[in-house]
Scaffold this motif. Structure first.
Motif, PDB file in Angstrom:
ATOM      1  N   THR A  82      46.292  46.668  45.101  1.00  0.00           N
ATOM      2  CA  THR A  82      45.914  46.268  43.834  1.00  0.00           C
ATOM      3  C   THR A  82      46.204  47.113  42.629  1.00  0.00           C
ATOM      4  N   PHE A  83      46.537  46.569  41.673  1.00  0.00           N
ATOM      5  CA  PHE A  83      46.871  47.399  40.338  1.00  0.00           C
ATOM      6  C   PHE A  83      46.493  46.733  39.362  1.00  0.00           C
ATOM      7  N   LYS A  84      45.668  45.718  39.255  1.00  0.00           N
ATOM      8  CA  LYS A  84      45.004  45.044  38.169  1.00  0.00           C
ATOM      9  C   LYS A  84      44.107  44.050  39.051  1.00  0.00           C
ATOM     10  N   HIS A  85      42.578  44.517  38.270  1.00  0.00           N
ATOM     11  CA  HIS A  85      41.438  43.998  38.871  1.00  0.00           C
ATOM     12  C   HIS A  85      40.482  44.193  37.483  1.00  0.00           C
ATOM     13  N   GLY A  86      39.753  42.629  37.273  1.00  0.00           N
ATOM     14  CA  GLY A  86      38.695  42.888  36.457  1.00  0.00           C
ATOM     15  C   GLY A  86      38.096  41.554  36.245  1.00  0.00           C
ATOM     16  N   LEU A  87      37.070  41.574  35.310  1.00  0.00           N
ATOM     17  CA  LEU A  87      36.319  40.328  34.997  1.00  0.00           C
ATOM     18  C   LEU A  87      36.964  39.775  33.913  1.00  0.00           C
ATOM     19  N   SER A  88      37.295  38.286  33.935  1.00  0.00           N
ATOM     20  CA  SER A  88      38.194  37.875  32.900  1.00  0.00           C
ATOM     21  C   SER A  88      37.505  36.762  32.484  1.00  0.00           C
ATOM     22  N   GLU A  89      36.379  35.956  33.000  1.00  0.00           N
ATOM     23  CA  GLU A  89      35.514  35.064  32.125  1.00  0.00           C
ATOM     24  C   GLU A  89      34.104  34.990  32.745  1.00  0.00           C
ATOM     25  N   LEU A  90      33.361  34.628  31.893  1.00  0.00           N
ATOM     26  CA  LEU A  90      31.861  34.319  32.058  1.00  0.00           C
ATOM     27  C   LEU A  90      31.592  32.716  31.524  1.00  0.00           C
TER      28      LEU A  90
ATOM     29  N   LEU B  31      34.102  35.031  36.563  1.00  0.00           N
ATOM     30  CA  LEU B  31      35.644  34.964  37.174  1.00  0.00           C
ATOM     31  C   LEU B  31      36.449  36.314  37.274  1.00  0.00           C
ATOM     32  N   GLU B  32      36.445  36.754  38.243  1.00  0.00           N
ATOM     33  CA  GLU B  32      36.989  38.068  38.687  1.00  0.00           C
ATOM     34  C   GLU B  32      38.391  37.700  39.236  1.00  0.00           C
ATOM     35  N   ARG B  33      39.489  38.395  38.571  1.00  0.00           N
ATOM     36  CA  ARG B  33      40.764  38.190  38.808  1.00  0.00           C
ATOM     37  C   ARG B  33      41.643  39.391  39.310  1.00  0.00           C
ATOM     38  N   THR B  34      42.237  39.348  40.355  1.00  0.00           N
ATOM     39  CA  THR B  34      42.974  40.457  41.114  1.00  0.00           C
ATOM     40  C   THR B  34      44.792  40.077  41.022  1.00  0.00           C
ATOM     41  N   LEU B  35      45.335  41.332  40.703  1.00  0.00           N
ATOM     42  CA  LEU B  35      46.740  41.199  40.815  1.00  0.00           C
ATOM     43  C   LEU B  35      47.206  42.522  41.729  1.00  0.00           C
ATOM     44  N   SER B  36      48.068  42.076  42.769  1.00  0.00           N
ATOM     45  CA  SER B  36      48.312  43.092  43.724  1.00  0.00           C
ATOM     46  C   SER B  36      49.711  42.733  44.325  1.00  0.00           C
ATOM     47  N   LEU B  37      50.393  43.675  44.875  1.00  0.00           N
ATOM     48  CA  LEU B  37      51.836  43.244  45.429  1.00  0.00           C
ATOM     49  C   LEU B  37      51.916  41.905  46.134  1.00  0.00           C
ATOM     50  N   SER B  38      50.951  41.350  46.625  1.00  0.00           N
ATOM     51  CA  SER B  38      51.074  40.146  47.458  1.00  0.00           C
ATOM     52  C   SER B  38      50.775  39.002  46.535  1.00  0.00           C
ATOM     53  N   GLY B  39      50.276  39.239  45.292  1.00  0.00           N
ATOM     54  CA  GLY B  39      50.081  38.149  44.097  1.00  0.00           C
ATOM     55  C   GLY B  39      48.707  38.146  43.644  1.00  0.00           C
ATOM     56  N   PHE B  40      48.368  36.985  43.326  1.00  0.00           N
ATOM     57  CA  PHE B  40      47.277  37.081  42.343  1.00  0.00           C
ATOM     58  C   PHE B  40      46.092  36.388  43.247  1.00  0.00           C
ATOM     59  N   GLY B  41      44.974  36.887  42.779  1.00  0.00           N
ATOM     60  CA  GLY B  41      43.753  36.275  43.492  1.00  0.00           C
ATOM     61  C   GLY B  41      42.557  36.394  42.605  1.00  0.00           C
ATOM     62  N   ALA B  42      41.602  35.338  42.966  1.00  0.00           N
ATOM     63  CA  ALA B  42      40.584  35.333  41.864  1.00  0.00           C
ATOM     64  C   ALA B  42      39.294  34.645  42.913  1.00  0.00           C
ATOM     65  N   LYS B  43      38.099  35.090  42.276  1.00  0.00           N
ATOM     66  CA  LYS B  43      36.888  34.743  42.871  1.00  0.00           C
ATOM     67  C   LYS B  43      35.917  34.202  41.630  1.00  0.00           C
TER      68      LYS B  43
END
Length: 379
Positions: A261-269, A281-293
């Motif tokens: 993972t090289f980008k990870h953070g809180l993107s919305e409330l 909303l927490e958003r993630t970017l890694s070498l395998s693609g985007f993720g969100a929770k």
């Protein structure tokens, strides 16, 4: 005197009866004891209803893209979407979008209907590289609040400002504490922005909430902590006097899900109708693609951290915002893009609430502007 036969073992008989009741109760449908932590949260659920990808396009000499924040205007039945374009493809702006949800319900189409350019204190559109708008929220007085991460490498401060919804003219600014002006790292500022939904009249006071996407520089621990500390700010805005920052609370970011993972953070409330309850909303970017929770979060009993100089040390004495996973979007049968914006939208045909997410395509051809539609239930 000898006790009667029926009364010789009264205590033993009572104990046997109690044991029988305890054994039989679970089979009689009695609800098991609920933990205090679980009672704190609302009974919420999300049902995924589908995806719509906005075709690449231009609107009134602007390149439509970089949509990183959403808010829903109920009086007009339109979405407002902020673009994080730093005035590179066109001056800083937000778009008015029409959304078509059919009876199924499916999000059939999203169309651009208007664009509004933001005006700086001089009444001019923002020059190239002087703004990085990320969050947008509609106020009860039909203005929009917009947050900018700033551009620290160019000594351009982050801000939260109010603009006229029709003209984009600057109306007011919130005072940002010095710890943010000096502590926000590049591209890790005020990504999220939400207003309390309980104020309806233009003269009513209302509450505004925002948080940094990642830890402030002075809050970053070395070695890193398992959960990175984020500060969430709580303002009260009145029609008379300056907005007041009434509290800050500690939000603990979930650990990065992947080693790469090289980008990870809180993107919305999103502030919910029940005071003190939110979606995050927490958003993630890694070498395998985007993720969100998507999480449900509760600020009740959370420690006010506004007087704490830094959060890089031991956090054992601080009560953080409590959070509970509502949905891991990677469980959907869907390739996710860079999801950054989220809002409660119109009522669905069955009367339930909609939740809409949007992705920031970063103005890259290999990415898309992705809208996701959910049914949001408060059971």
């Amino acid at each position: 005197m000898r006790a009667p036969e029926g009364d010789r073992y009264p205590h033993l008989a009572k104990i046997i009866i109690i044991l029988i009741i305890v054994i039989l109760l679970p089979g009689c449908g009695v609800t098991p004891q609920v933990m205090a932590q679980d009672r704190l949260f609302l009974d919420l659920s999300l049902d995924f209803l589908g995806e719509y990808q906005l075709p690449p396009q231009e609107w009134e000499n602007t390149r439509v893209g970089g949509l990183s924040g959403l808010t829903y205007d109920r009086t007009r039945g339109k979405l407002l979407a902020i673009s994080d374009d730093r005035s590179y493809f066109a001056p800083a702006r937000f778009y008015t979008l029409n959304i078509n949800i059919n009876e199924t319900p499916i999000l059939e189409k999203v169309t651009v209907e208007g664009v509004t350019f933001l005006r700086n204190p001089q009444g001019e559109t923002y020059p190239l590289g002087t703004i990085d708008a990320e969050g947008i929220a509609l106020s009860p007085r039909q203005s929009v609040y917009i947050s900018s991460e700033g551009v620290p490498k160019n000594n351009i401060a982050p801000f939260i400002q109010e603009y006229d919804i029709d003209t984009g003219k600057l109306q007011s600014s919130l005072r940002i504490p010095e710890r943010y002006l000096t502590g926000i790292a590049e591209n890790q500022g005020f990504e999220s922005l939400t207003l309390s939904p309980n104020s309806l009249a233009p003269g009513d006071p209302f509450r505004l909430f925002t948080a940094t996407e990642f830890s402030l520089i002075q809050d970053t621990a070395n070695p890193p902590q398992e959960s990175d500390p984020i500060r969430m700010m709580h303002y009260v805005i009145n029609t008379i006097g300056e907005p007041i920052l009434v509290a800050e609370h500690l939000y603990l970011l979930d650990p990065a899900p992947y080693d790469d993972t090289f980008k990870h953070g809180l993107s919305e409330l999103i502030a919910l109708e029940r005071e003190g309850y939110f979606l995050s909303l927490e958003r993630t970017l890694s070498l395998s693609g985007f993720g969100a929770k998507i999480f449900q979060i509760v600020i009740a009993n959370a420690t006010d951290t506004s007087g704490i100089v830094n959060l890089s040390g031991d956090l054992a004495g601080i009560q953080p915002i409590r959070k509970k996973l509502l949905l891991d979007l990677e469980e959907l049968d869907l390739e996710l893009d860079n999801l950054e914006g989220m809002t409660l939208g119109p009522r669905l045909p069955d009367g339930t609430q909609s939740l809409i997410l949007v992705s920031d395509d970063n103005f890259k051809e290999e990415q898309v502007t992705q809208f996701l539609l959910f049914r949001f239930r408060q059971n």
